[in-house]
Write a protein that holds these residues in place. Sequence first.
Motif, short mmCIF file in Angstrom:
data_model
loop_
_atom_site.label_atom_id
_atom_site.label_comp_id
_atom_site.label_asym_id
_atom_site.label_seq_id
_atom_site.Cartn_x
_atom_site.Cartn_y
_atom_site.Cartn_z
N ASP A 102 4.12 -9.96 -6.40
CA ASP A 102 3.48 -8.81 -7.04
C ASP A 102 2.71 -8.05 -5.95
N GLN A 103 3.18 -6.86 -5.63
CA GLN A 103 2.62 -6.13 -4.50
C GLN A 103 1.19 -5.66 -4.73
N THR A 104 0.68 -5.76 -5.97
CA THR A 104 -0.72 -5.42 -6.21
C THR A 104 -1.65 -6.57 -5.86
N VAL A 105 -1.10 -7.76 -5.65
CA VAL A 105 -1.91 -8.92 -5.25
C VAL A 105 -2.02 -8.95 -3.72
N ILE A 106 -0.89 -9.05 -3.06
CA ILE A 106 -0.79 -8.94 -1.60
C ILE A 106 0.44 -8.09 -1.33
N ALA A 107 0.29 -7.06 -0.54
CA ALA A 107 1.40 -6.14 -0.29
C ALA A 107 2.18 -6.55 0.95
N GLY A 108 3.49 -6.64 0.80
CA GLY A 108 4.34 -6.85 1.96
C GLY A 108 5.14 -8.13 1.97
N ARG A 116 -2.48 1.53 -5.52
CA ARG A 116 -2.57 0.31 -6.33
C ARG A 116 -2.07 -0.92 -5.59
N LEU A 117 -1.56 -0.73 -4.38
CA LEU A 117 -1.09 -1.87 -3.62
C LEU A 117 -2.25 -2.78 -3.23
N GLY A 118 -1.97 -4.06 -3.16
CA GLY A 118 -2.97 -5.01 -2.71
C GLY A 118 -3.17 -4.92 -1.21
N PRO A 119 -4.06 -5.75 -0.66
CA PRO A 119 -4.27 -5.76 0.79
C PRO A 119 -2.99 -6.13 1.52
N ASP A 120 -2.82 -5.56 2.70
CA ASP A 120 -1.59 -5.78 3.47
C ASP A 120 -1.53 -7.21 4.01
N ALA A 121 -0.37 -7.83 3.87
CA ALA A 121 -0.21 -9.23 4.24
C ALA A 121 -0.39 -9.47 5.73
N TRP A 122 -0.11 -8.47 6.55
CA TRP A 122 -0.17 -8.65 8.00
C TRP A 122 -1.49 -8.15 8.58
N GLU A 123 -1.97 -7.02 8.08
CA GLU A 123 -3.12 -6.38 8.71
C GLU A 123 -4.44 -6.58 7.96
N VAL A 170 5.84 14.61 13.55
CA VAL A 170 5.30 13.34 13.06
C VAL A 170 4.00 13.06 13.83
N GLU A 171 2.89 13.06 13.11
CA GLU A 171 1.58 12.89 13.74
C GLU A 171 1.23 11.43 14.00
N ALA A 172 1.71 10.55 13.16
CA ALA A 172 1.39 9.12 13.30
C ALA A 172 2.42 8.32 12.53
N MET A 173 2.50 7.04 12.82
CA MET A 173 3.36 6.13 12.08
C MET A 173 2.53 4.97 11.57
N GLY A 174 2.65 4.69 10.29
CA GLY A 174 1.90 3.58 9.72
C GLY A 174 2.72 2.86 8.68
N ARG A 175 2.11 1.87 8.09
CA ARG A 175 2.80 1.05 7.09
C ARG A 175 1.75 0.39 6.22
N HIS A 176 2.06 0.25 4.94
CA HIS A 176 1.25 -0.59 4.05
C HIS A 176 2.22 -1.37 3.19
N GLY A 177 2.17 -2.69 3.30
CA GLY A 177 3.14 -3.50 2.59
C GLY A 177 4.54 -3.13 3.05
N LYS A 178 5.40 -2.79 2.10
CA LYS A 178 6.79 -2.47 2.41
C LYS A 178 7.04 -0.97 2.55
N PHE A 179 5.99 -0.17 2.51
CA PHE A 179 6.12 1.27 2.61
C PHE A 179 5.85 1.74 4.03
N LEU A 180 6.73 2.59 4.56
CA LEU A 180 6.52 3.26 5.83
C LEU A 180 5.85 4.60 5.54
N ILE A 181 4.80 4.93 6.29
CA ILE A 181 3.98 6.10 5.99
C ILE A 181 3.77 6.88 7.29
#
Length: 247
Positions: A147-153, A115-122, A34-45
């Motif tokens: 709607d996660q395409t408006v604001i994700a998370g 297609r996700l919107g901007p992240d609610a936290w970051e 695992v090279e890095a841990m990230g997140r966008h909205g409700k997705f762990l990446i």
Amino acid sequence: MGRVLTSVEVGHPRTARRNASPAEVETRLQGRRVEAMGRHGKFLIAPLDDGYTLVAHLGMSGRFSIAEPSEDLPAHTHFVATLDDGRQIRFVDPRTFGFVAAFDEDELADTGLARLGPDAWEDLPDAPELRRSLRARRAPIKALLLDQTVIAGLGNIYVDEVLHRAGIHPLSPGGELTEERLEPLLAGVGVVLSVAIESGGTTLDDLGYLLPDGRAGENLGHLAVYGRQGDPCRECGTPIERMVVRA
């Protein structure tokens, strides 16, 4: 981050449904670092060392935990990855709405993450930007914030809390909200999420959400409206009513 997934087991086909099969997930993840841990909205990446990317979503009832191999597997454990330090990452998901997947670059581009919107936290938008994305939309503001395409998370609990804090009725048409009305809404997103994160998240009575070490989150006591139907509002004393909002 930096750990190697020395073995991977997927125990339910729905957990691997974003790939061809559980075996494909296991093959693509096993032996990878695992090279890095990230997140966008409700997705762990999590990018891996061979170009694949691990993507996970908790769904309605999923949670990850870190455990020793000697510990009993909880019911509904559908994914187990053993790390090179001997510990295990376990994914427990009673309702199997969540998933764990491994995507190559082309597959990742087709997942809908773009297609996700901007992240609610970051990456929370400012009022003019949010106003532009809501312009001419007649759906209730609560539905639009989900709607996660408006604001994700943002999920159901925190949208209720944000709207209450901003004094905006959940059924208000999103396209009719001015920048002046959206500014306290966006400020509320920051406050509500900050308190929730500092409190370890919201664990309800069903214990569906727990921290990775098994502890319950302590944000429930900070909720002003969610789950408090019939109780008096802490601001005005009016009994809180529950309603169902659809797009």
